[in-house]
Write a protein that holds these residues in place. Sequence first.
Motif, PDB file in Angstrom:
ATOM      1  N   PHE A   1     -27.899 -18.539 -20.729  1.00 22.28           N
ATOM      2  CA  PHE A   1     -27.893 -17.120 -20.150  1.00 22.28           C
ATOM      3  C   PHE A   1     -28.541 -17.083 -18.688  1.00 22.28           C
ATOM      4  CE2 PHE A   1     -27.243 -16.265 -24.524  1.00 22.28           C
ATOM      5  CZ  PHE A   1     -26.614 -15.260 -24.438  1.00 22.28           C
ATOM      6  N   VAL A   2     -27.939 -16.529 -17.860  1.00 22.58           N
ATOM      7  CA  VAL A   2     -28.310 -16.509 -16.445  1.00 22.58           C
ATOM      8  C   VAL A   2     -28.474 -15.096 -15.933  1.00 22.58           C
ATOM      9  CG1 VAL A   2     -27.377 -18.647 -15.617  1.00 22.58           C
ATOM     10  CG2 VAL A   2     -25.840 -16.869 -15.318  1.00 22.58           C
ATOM     11  N   GLY A   3     -29.328 -14.283 -16.467  1.00 26.44           N
ATOM     12  CA  GLY A   3     -29.412 -13.022 -15.830  1.00 26.44           C
ATOM     13  C   GLY A   3     -28.718 -12.013 -16.789  1.00 26.44           C
ATOM     14  N   GLU A   4     -28.907 -10.861 -16.597  1.00 25.44           N
ATOM     15  CA  GLU A   4     -28.454  -9.816 -17.554  1.00 25.44           C
ATOM     16  C   GLU A   4     -26.793  -9.682 -17.418  1.00 25.44           C
ATOM     17  OE1 GLU A   4     -28.811  -7.332 -20.167  1.00 25.44           O
ATOM     18  OE2 GLU A   4     -30.528  -8.155 -19.136  1.00 25.44           O
TER      19      GLU A   4
ATOM     20  N   GLU B   1     -20.788 -12.194 -19.781  1.00 28.69           N
ATOM     21  CA  GLU B   1     -21.003 -12.588 -21.331  1.00 28.69           C
ATOM     22  C   GLU B   1     -19.879 -11.992 -21.958  1.00 28.69           C
ATOM     23  OE1 GLU B   1     -24.820 -11.042 -22.686  1.00 28.69           O
ATOM     24  OE2 GLU B   1     -24.498 -11.632 -24.721  1.00 28.69           O
ATOM     25  N   TYR B   2     -19.184 -10.736 -21.412  1.00 28.84           N
ATOM     26  CA  TYR B   2     -18.059  -9.876 -21.963  1.00 28.84           C
ATOM     27  C   TYR B   2     -17.131 -10.821 -22.183  1.00 28.84           C
ATOM     28  CZ  TYR B   2     -14.467  -6.685 -22.483  1.00 28.84           C
ATOM     29  OH  TYR B   2     -13.264  -6.162 -22.959  1.00 28.84           O
ATOM     30  N   PHE B   3     -16.530 -11.520 -20.861  1.00 27.15           N
ATOM     31  CA  PHE B   3     -15.447 -12.338 -21.134  1.00 27.15           C
ATOM     32  C   PHE B   3     -15.544 -13.540 -22.031  1.00 27.15           C
ATOM     33  CE2 PHE B   3     -14.077 -10.594 -16.752  1.00 27.15           C
ATOM     34  CZ  PHE B   3     -13.076  -9.877 -17.544  1.00 27.15           C
TER      35      PHE B   3
ATOM     36  N   PRO C   1     -23.089 -16.859 -34.187  1.00 24.86           N
ATOM     37  CA  PRO C   1     -24.290 -17.941 -33.697  1.00 24.86           C
ATOM     38  C   PRO C   1     -23.960 -18.573 -32.478  1.00 24.86           C
ATOM     39  CG  PRO C   1     -22.949 -18.523 -35.672  1.00 24.86           C
ATOM     40  CD  PRO C   1     -22.569 -16.947 -35.305  1.00 24.86           C
ATOM     41  N   ALA C   2     -22.630 -18.540 -31.999  1.00 25.72           N
ATOM     42  CA  ALA C   2     -22.409 -19.131 -30.640  1.00 25.72           C
ATOM     43  C   ALA C   2     -23.225 -18.098 -29.447  1.00 25.72           C
ATOM     44  CB  ALA C   2     -21.038 -19.173 -30.253  1.00 25.72           C
ATOM     45  N   ARG C   3     -23.532 -17.092 -29.880  1.00 29.58           N
ATOM     46  CA  ARG C   3     -24.138 -16.117 -28.715  1.00 29.58           C
ATOM     47  C   ARG C   3     -25.635 -16.409 -28.803  1.00 29.58           C
ATOM     48  NH1 ARG C   3     -20.344 -11.055 -27.981  1.00 29.58           N
ATOM     49  NH2 ARG C   3     -22.208 -10.576 -26.467  1.00 29.58           N
ATOM     50  N   GLN C   4     -26.145 -16.966 -29.610  1.00 31.01           N
ATOM     51  CA  GLN C   4     -27.707 -17.317 -29.612  1.00 31.01           C
ATOM     52  C   GLN C   4     -28.104 -17.986 -28.623  1.00 31.01           C
ATOM     53  OE1 GLN C   4     -28.678 -18.459 -33.503  1.00 31.01           O
ATOM     54  NE2 GLN C   4     -27.943 -16.742 -34.327  1.00 31.01           N
ATOM     55  N   GLU C   5     -29.397 -17.866 -28.081  1.00 31.52           N
ATOM     56  CA  GLU C   5     -30.021 -18.370 -26.809  1.00 31.52           C
ATOM     57  C   GLU C   5     -29.860 -20.035 -26.989  1.00 31.52           C
ATOM     58  OE1 GLU C   5     -33.368 -17.100 -24.480  1.00 31.52           O
ATOM     59  OE2 GLU C   5     -32.664 -15.197 -25.161  1.00 31.52           O
ATOM     60  N   GLN C   6     -30.072 -20.442 -28.334  1.00 26.92           N
ATOM     61  CA  GLN C   6     -30.158 -21.946 -28.303  1.00 26.92           C
ATOM     62  C   GLN C   6     -28.792 -22.493 -27.982  1.00 26.92           C
ATOM     63  OE1 GLN C   6     -31.090 -20.084 -30.898  1.00 26.92           O
ATOM     64  NE2 GLN C   6     -30.639 -21.008 -33.038  1.00 26.92           N
ATOM     65  N   ASP C   7     -27.940 -21.864 -28.096  1.00 29.89           N
ATOM     66  CA  ASP C   7     -26.491 -22.499 -27.719  1.00 29.89           C
ATOM     67  C   ASP C   7     -26.211 -22.323 -26.237  1.00 29.89           C
ATOM     68  OD1 ASP C   7     -26.095 -23.398 -30.406  1.00 29.89           O
ATOM     69  OD2 ASP C   7     -25.915 -21.403 -30.891  1.00 29.89           O
ATOM     70  N   THR C   8     -26.496 -21.203 -25.734  1.00 30.23           N
ATOM     71  CA  THR C   8     -25.903 -20.675 -24.581  1.00 30.23           C
ATOM     72  C   THR C   8     -26.946 -20.553 -23.454  1.00 30.23           C
ATOM     73  OG1 THR C   8     -24.434 -19.286 -25.742  1.00 30.23           O
ATOM     74  CG2 THR C   8     -24.686 -18.738 -23.470  1.00 30.23           C
TER      75      THR C   8
ATOM     76  N   TYR D   1     -20.627 -25.412 -20.530  1.00 25.92           N
ATOM     77  CA  TYR D   1     -22.001 -25.505 -20.704  1.00 25.92           C
ATOM     78  C   TYR D   1     -22.601 -25.277 -22.096  1.00 25.92           C
ATOM     79  CZ  TYR D   1     -21.553 -26.083 -15.712  1.00 25.92           C
ATOM     80  OH  TYR D   1     -21.045 -26.421 -14.256  1.00 25.92           O
ATOM     81  N   ARG D   2     -23.225 -26.019 -22.591  1.00 26.46           N
ATOM     82  CA  ARG D   2     -23.900 -25.732 -23.800  1.00 26.46           C
ATOM     83  C   ARG D   2     -25.439 -26.211 -23.858  1.00 26.46           C
ATOM     84  NH1 ARG D   2     -18.995 -26.176 -28.121  1.00 26.46           N
ATOM     85  NH2 ARG D   2     -17.537 -25.007 -26.821  1.00 26.46           N
ATOM     86  N   ARG D   3     -26.182 -25.524 -24.553  1.00 28.89           N
ATOM     87  CA  ARG D   3     -27.630 -26.224 -24.357  1.00 28.89           C
ATOM     88  C   ARG D   3     -27.755 -27.049 -25.483  1.00 28.89           C
ATOM     89  NH1 ARG D   3     -32.019 -21.553 -23.491  1.00 28.89           N
ATOM     90  NH2 ARG D   3     -33.319 -23.368 -23.921  1.00 28.89           N
ATOM     91  N   ASP D   4     -27.265 -28.274 -25.327  1.00 29.27           N
ATOM     92  CA  ASP D   4     -27.299 -29.277 -26.229  1.00 29.27           C
ATOM     93  C   ASP D   4     -28.319 -30.408 -25.750  1.00 29.27           C
ATOM     94  OD1 ASP D   4     -25.914 -28.456 -28.233  1.00 29.27           O
ATOM     95  OD2 ASP D   4     -23.940 -29.068 -27.395  1.00 29.27           O
ATOM     96  N   GLU D   5     -29.095 -31.144 -26.551  1.00 29.41           N
ATOM     97  CA  GLU D   5     -29.583 -31.962 -26.090  1.00 29.41           C
ATOM     98  C   GLU D   5     -28.661 -33.492 -25.946  1.00 29.41           C
ATOM     99  OE1 GLU D   5     -32.870 -33.092 -24.717  1.00 29.41           O
ATOM    100  OE2 GLU D   5     -33.188 -31.169 -26.186  1.00 29.41           O
TER     101      GLU D   5
END
Length: 343
Positions: free
Chosen positions: A161-164, A138-140, A152-159, A196-200
């Motif tokens: 996430f795969v673990g901490e 996430e840092y990089f 906003p790009a960091r929100q869950e509906q956009d990204t 990758y982005r969480r887009d329909e």
Amino acid sequence: MPDEIDELRAKVEAAAAGIRSRQDLQKFKEEFLSRKKGKIPGLFKKIPALPPQERSSFGQRVNELRQLAERLFKEAEEGLKGSLWRQKLQESIPDPTLPGYLKPLGTVHPIPEISHRIEEIFLRMGYDIEDGPEVEKEYFNFDALNIPPHHPARQEQDTFFVGEGYLLRTHTSPVQIRAMRRRKPPIRIIVPGRVYRRDEADPTHTPMFYQIEGLVVDRGINFAHLKGTLETFLKALFGEDTRVRFRPSYFPFTEPSAEVDISCPVCGGKDPHCRVCGGAGWIEILGSGMVHPQVLRSGGIDPEEYSGFAFGLGVDRISMLKRGLADIRNHYWNRMDFLEQMK
Ligand code: DAH
């Protein structure tokens, strides 16, 4: 004097030698060996009528004849099997005079095909190709690129996430940081890869797509280098007549930032109803800018000594543009009829 046993043996031998088919074989069996009408069992039936002292030797000789007939039958049967097998084999031997079967030749998929073309252009300009992980810190992906926690790009509906602390990278930009840490200036790299982005999925979005990132860092790099490089690149890719336009924009990792448009590659700005540019005459093609000092610092580079420019483009979009595709998902449906046309 040959008696009837000798005569019959001669017939048995002649008949056995003449067996050529299953029917012959069957006839042989019926004529000589069949219990009811066979000639050899017929001889056995004569035994009771013989004088007692002849019965034993007669019986023994008929028995020998039966064994001979059975052996000849078996041999003929085996021989027939062999020749049938040979006949089959013969039929299956390929005819070398027939024309060959053409195996369909595959083609390079349209996405890597475009990606390679773009890579070629930058390789000719002296760039290296860099690579980075698709499962990224996430840092990089964000912090090191000056994208703050509330962005906003960091929100869950956009990204994804795969673990901490980890995610599927949302752009190829994190490789900027990795490359700056790996290399010393001068740095001239491009980074092709999946993001990758969480887009329909719809005609203009897929949850996975391809980008190419570019990064140049050296002493004295300025906006003129950015303009010159991208104009050269876009003319090489879309043709020398292509016009290139820079529009002020905003990206957290560049300052100043610019979005870059090209004159519509389909109508050249002449068709007010153009299917591709909608009459605007321009198509947005990439994002770019001068690398933000904070990003240089994340990469371990002193912004007082060095400066740089960066850019990022979507390969799928360029493929759509160059091939006149209305639906980006064509790239991923794996339909042979589509791929064939992309040759
Ligand atoms: N990372 C941006 C995106 O995914 C694209 C981009 C814009 C990359 C500007 C850059 C840049 O390097 O300078 O939308």
